[in-house]
Design a protein around this motif. Structure first.
Motif, PDB file in Angstrom:
ATOM      1  N   GLY A 338       0.792  -1.224   0.000  1.00  0.00           N
ATOM      2  CA  GLY A 338       0.000   0.000   0.000  1.00  0.00           C
ATOM      3  C   GLY A 338       0.824   1.273   0.000  1.00  0.00           C
ATOM      4  N   ASP A 339       2.102   1.193   0.373  1.00  0.00           N
ATOM      5  CA  ASP A 339       2.970   2.376   0.322  1.00  0.00           C
ATOM      6  C   ASP A 339       3.812   2.417  -0.939  1.00  0.00           C
ATOM      7  N   GLY A 340       3.567   1.476  -1.881  1.00  0.00           N
ATOM      8  CA  GLY A 340       4.321   1.449  -3.125  1.00  0.00           C
ATOM      9  C   GLY A 340       5.567   0.597  -3.076  1.00  0.00           C
ATOM     10  N   ASP A 341       5.954   0.111  -1.892  1.00  0.00           N
ATOM     11  CA  ASP A 341       7.084  -0.808  -1.798  1.00  0.00           C
ATOM     12  C   ASP A 341       6.704  -2.157  -2.408  1.00  0.00           C
ATOM     13  N   VAL A 342       7.702  -3.002  -2.640  1.00  0.00           N
ATOM     14  CA  VAL A 342       7.481  -4.333  -3.201  1.00  0.00           C
ATOM     15  C   VAL A 342       8.156  -5.354  -2.303  1.00  0.00           C
ATOM     16  N   LEU A 343       7.434  -6.414  -1.939  1.00  0.00           N
ATOM     17  CA  LEU A 343       8.009  -7.536  -1.212  1.00  0.00           C
ATOM     18  C   LEU A 343       8.183  -8.711  -2.161  1.00  0.00           C
ATOM     19  N   SER A 663     -10.156   5.108   0.331  1.00  0.00           N
ATOM     20  CA  SER A 663      -9.143   5.788   1.137  1.00  0.00           C
ATOM     21  C   SER A 663      -8.082   4.812   1.623  1.00  0.00           C
ATOM     22  N   ASN A 664      -8.185   3.553   1.223  1.00  0.00           N
ATOM     23  CA  ASN A 664      -7.286   2.506   1.723  1.00  0.00           C
ATOM     24  C   ASN A 664      -6.313   2.071   0.631  1.00  0.00           C
ATOM     25  N   PRO A 665      -5.047   2.452   0.709  1.00  0.00           N
ATOM     26  CA  PRO A 665      -4.079   2.049  -0.316  1.00  0.00           C
ATOM     27  C   PRO A 665      -3.813   0.547  -0.356  1.00  0.00           C
ATOM     28  N   ASN A 666      -4.152  -0.166   0.707  1.00  0.00           N
ATOM     29  CA  ASN A 666      -3.980  -1.614   0.658  1.00  0.00           C
ATOM     30  C   ASN A 666      -5.010  -2.280  -0.243  1.00  0.00           C
ATOM     31  N   LEU A 667      -6.147  -1.614  -0.461  1.00  0.00           N
ATOM     32  CA  LEU A 667      -7.127  -2.131  -1.417  1.00  0.00           C
ATOM     33  C   LEU A 667      -6.707  -1.840  -2.843  1.00  0.00           C
ATOM     34  N   ALA A 668      -6.081  -0.702  -3.058  1.00  0.00           N
ATOM     35  CA  ALA A 668      -5.644  -0.295  -4.396  1.00  0.00           C
ATOM     36  C   ALA A 668      -4.256   0.325  -4.259  1.00  0.00           C
ATOM     37  N   PRO A 669      -3.203  -0.479  -4.288  1.00  0.00           N
ATOM     38  CA  PRO A 669      -1.856   0.078  -4.129  1.00  0.00           C
ATOM     39  C   PRO A 669      -1.576   1.142  -5.173  1.00  0.00           C
TER      40      PRO A 669
END
Length: 803
Positions: A338-343, A663-669
């Motif tokens: 959600g913050d744009g990082d990649v795992l 409003s949730n970036p984890n739903l739509a990174p």
């Protein structure tokens, strides 16, 4: 600390109980002829200091008040919810969860919701719960974030289609930041059915099943990676293309396909990105991680993964190098957060062993973080483990993977990166036969349901299966449940396609989210790199059913991929059977919705730069029923864990449509998305591209304060970090190929299908039927008994005379 849904909603249940036993002070304020809400203006008093048919709800560590105030929009009363201190959680004023108060709804219909409000906090939203006839009351979704307003303002929004099994809904406002929201004059109206029935514009078969066409121009490279770029083109990565000759020559290729004019551009490729990982970054560039350092050697090492990483720029159509990863990762996962990082997890190291090193790409720093900055469990997740981002930032390992058996345990798990724990999730059927199955987060992402389809196992080489499994991650203790079997098609066993029988299904499944909310599953094969299956169907998440449709005329087994194009069609490419050949033909599928009459058009888009929680206006040429964002594909080996369909609730004013962005970036990174507008018949527009990001002040901890946590009462086995280790031992035959025979391009299976007798004649007959041709012997060993006369040529006439 996560709280169970049952605990979080205890205040709501207490409110219902006290209301039922309380004294009704006056006759209830009725709903109007159209308005489905009782007591919409709070004029009728109830009990527990709440108006009739309204209840207190919420959870977490916060100080709050619920007040019936005279500061009304109309009449004499309004409802005020205020938080004066907040650590976590929210407070909600909702319609009471009872048959007497909660509005009845009809599955498949939509409803327009409206309220008047004043707000001193930006942290408030319109929240919906729904009553399922089987599961009872459960959180549904947050529809709209309310802007701050010192004076009375009206907020309107249209619900998604009511899910199957839902008979009532309740809704109201949630406050999840310090400040207050005062509301009044709620309305709820069913959206009338105004769209005429679809008119078939093709043949009856096309209107029912869609149609496939094979493009006149072939793919010039042996691509097994397909990434849709934010300009609508498709990046097709081959690297060496599983070709020993191209690897030895250092010939590494990619191509960019332009669906508009049907042309390809071959792109210089700096490294062998064969079986790398990839994902679109927030700015639209493509991060490509690891790849193939070395092919296996018979009797020696297996595949090797390098540490190199690159980004591909869609504007310049060039690759540039990043810093190295901490470990090699041939076949790695790639999940954007959600913050744009990649795992990234899994894959093979530079020494052919399994990597236990988790990697994190920092979007802020534009580099792979050093090992000491990345949480580690020292777990081996296998190859291309499908890791789906959940709405609270955890990762769900679906159980889909590549090669052989699944991870130990139940075969699926939830990984909490912040807590650094892994919790096993039960229910996945036949977990060790989900090799190259497909997994998708079902539409819409807000529902948090995942579907897995098919699979096999290259080690034991059984027939691919028809299994599907569905999990609802909104449940407190979720588990997979069996879904309907994949429909059967035809299979080519070496003498042309014949109907599938018994339990025959497929591995190498492709699954694509479509703009009408269905999932196209297509392609596949019955065995390890052999016996293509010709079958396609549409899965409907609302009914949990498959509808067989037209099948791709081309074989699409190992190293095939399928992607959604911005025009609503699906492109499929590739097939790399065990004999080393490659299918350069490209197919395009037109789903049935493209034969149901004129398509709606997004005639204007005020802004293509979007931020979380805001409202964006579009103009359409005719009425639409829904709109959504679909993240473009980045797929290989049946795996695209970042594929998602995010619903955009509507506020409609004629041809002007306001879209409410989550409003949730984890739903739509953050990143680029395809925006589709869809009419009531499921016919989509051509997509517009929008760029979704967060405001500059949006930090990781602030990004999603109003997450309705779920999967938060898990009873599965929990493990934390194990002792640090370098790697996991992996067999050099992990790819299911015996390299003692033929070139690296060729995959003679380490285990033949069960119906092939363990004799030289039977095995050689199977190889001949599958067009393997002449196979030389590599080294002195003959583990499969294909060269009994020891002349270093497998399956020659003299070999076949021996028993």
């Amino acid at each position: 600390m996560k709280l169970s849904l049952k605990y979080r909603r205890r205040t709501a249940l207490m409110a219902v109980t006290s209301l039922a036993g309380g004294l009704l002070l006056s006759a209830p304020q009725p709903a109007s002829a159209a308005n489905l809400i009782l007591n919409p203006g709070f004029e009728t008093a109830g009990s527990d200091d709440m108006p009739y048919c309204w209840e207190k709800s919420g959870w977490g560590d916060n100080d709050f008040t619920f007040t019936t105030t005279s500061d009304a929009h109309s009449g004499s009363k309004a409802m005020k919810v205020e938080l004066t201190r907040r650590v976590d959680g929210d407070r909600k004023a909702l319609i009471t969860e009872s048959a007497a108060c909660a509005p009845a709804v009809t599955p498949g219909k939509q409803y327009d919701l409206s309220l008047w409000y004043k707000s001193t906090t930006p942290d408030t939203s319109v929240t919906l719960f729904r009553h399922d006839a089987t599961a009872g009351w459960q959180y549904w979704t947050d529809l709209k974030t309310l802007d701050m307003s010192a004076t009375w303002a009206q907020a309107s929004v249209r619900t998604p289609e009511i899910p199957a099994g839902t008979d009532r809904i309740t809704w109201g406002v949630s406050v999840y930041g310090t400040g207050s929201v005062t509301t009044d004059d709620y309305t709820m109206d069913q959206v009338p059915d105004v769209t005429p029935p679809p008119t078939c514009t093709g043949t009856s078969t096309q209107c029912a099943d869609g149609s496939w066409s094979v493009l006149p121009t072939q793919n010039p490279v042996r691509s097994m990676h397909s990434v849709v770029l934010n300009n609508g083109k498709v990046l097709m990565i081959a690297g060496s293309g599983n070709s020993e000759e191209q690897f030895a020559a250092g010939t590494f290729t990619s191509a960019v396909y332009d669906p508009v004019n049907g042309t390809y551009k071959v792109i210089p490729t700096p490294k062998d990105m064969f079986c790398a990982g990839h994902v679109q970054l927030q700015d639209g560039r493509v991060l490509v991680m690891s790849g193939n350092k070395a092919y296996p050697v018979a009797g020696g090492h297996g595949y090797e993964g390098f540490k190199d990483s690159y980004v591909f720029d869609p504007v310049t159509e060039t690759y540039s190098k990043t810093n190295d990863m901490n470990d090699g990762h041939w076949y790695p996962s790639a999940t954007v957060l959600g913050d744009g990082d990649v795992l990234s997890f899994g894959g093979l190291r530079e020494d052919s062993s399994g990597s236990v090193t988790a990697e994190r790409w920092s979007d802020a720093e534009q580099q792979w973080l050093p090992l000491w900055k990345v949480n580690q469990t020292w777990s081996y997740w296998g190859l291309y483990p499908a890791m789906v981002l959940m709405q609270d930032g955890r990762l769900f390992y679906t159980g889909s993977h590549v090669f052989g058996n699944n991870i130990p345990g139940t075969g699926s798990a939830i990984y909490d990166y912040d807590a650094n724990t892994v919790t096993q999730i039960p229910g996945l059927q036949n977990k060790d036969q989900r090799d190259q199955s497909a997994s998708v987060l079902l539409p819409p992402a807000q529902d948090q349901k995942v579907l897995t389809l098919g699979g096999g196992n290259i080690d034991s080489n059984p027939e691919g299966n028809r299994l599907t499994d569905v999990i609802d991650l909104k449940q407190a203790n979720p588990a997979y449940v069996a879904g309907p079997p994949i429909p059967q098609g035809t299979v080519d066993l070496g003498n042309g396609p014949v109907p599938q029988t018994g339990a025959q299904g497929k591995m190498y499944v492709s699954a694509v989210l479509l703009p009408d909310g269905k999932v196209l599953e297509t392609g596949g094969a019955l065995h390890n790199r052999a016996n293509p299956v010709y079958e396609s169907s549409l899965y409907d998440p609302t009914t949990n059913t498959f509808d067989p449709v037209a099948a791709d005329p081309e074989a699409r087994g190992y190293h095939s991929s399928a992607v959604l194009l911005p025009d609503g069609r699906v492109l499929t490419t590739g097939d790399n059977p065990g004999n080393g050949t490659w299918n350069h033909n490209v197919s395009v599928y037109s789903p049935p919705y493209l034969f149901k009459g004129p398509r709606p058009t997004i005639t204007s888009l005020i802004d293509n730069e979007w931020q979380y929680g805001e409202t964006q206006r579009i103009t359409v040429d005719r009425p639409i029923a829904k709109a959504e964002l679909i993240r473009p594909a980045a797929v290989t080996h049946s795996s695209d864990p970042n594929q998602r369909f995010v619903d955009l609730p509507l506020s409609v004013d004629g041809n002007n449509v306001d879209l409410n962005v989550t409003s949730n970036p984890n739903l739509a990174p953050p990143g680029w998305y395809m925006l589709f507008a869809v009419d009531a018949n499921g016919v989509p527009s051509v997509a517009k591209w929008v760029h979704l990001t967060g405001p500059k002040a949006l930090s990781k901890t602030e990004a999603a304060p109003h997450v309705h946590s779920f999967a938060d009462d898990l009873t599965g086995k929990v493990t934390g970090p194990s002792a640090k280790k370098q790697s996991q031992k992996v067999s050099p035959t992990i790819s299911g190929c015996d390299r003692h025979y033929g070139s690296i391009n060729v995959c003679v299976p380490t285990t033949f299908p069960a119906d092939v007798k363990k004799t030289t004649a039977a095995r050689c007959a199977w190889l001949a039927k599958n067009d393997y041709g002449t196979l030389r012997l590599n080294g002195s060993d003959d583990p499969l008994g294909l060269d009994p006369n020891r002349n270093r040529t497998a399956c020659d006439p003299k070999d076949l005379k021996r028993k």
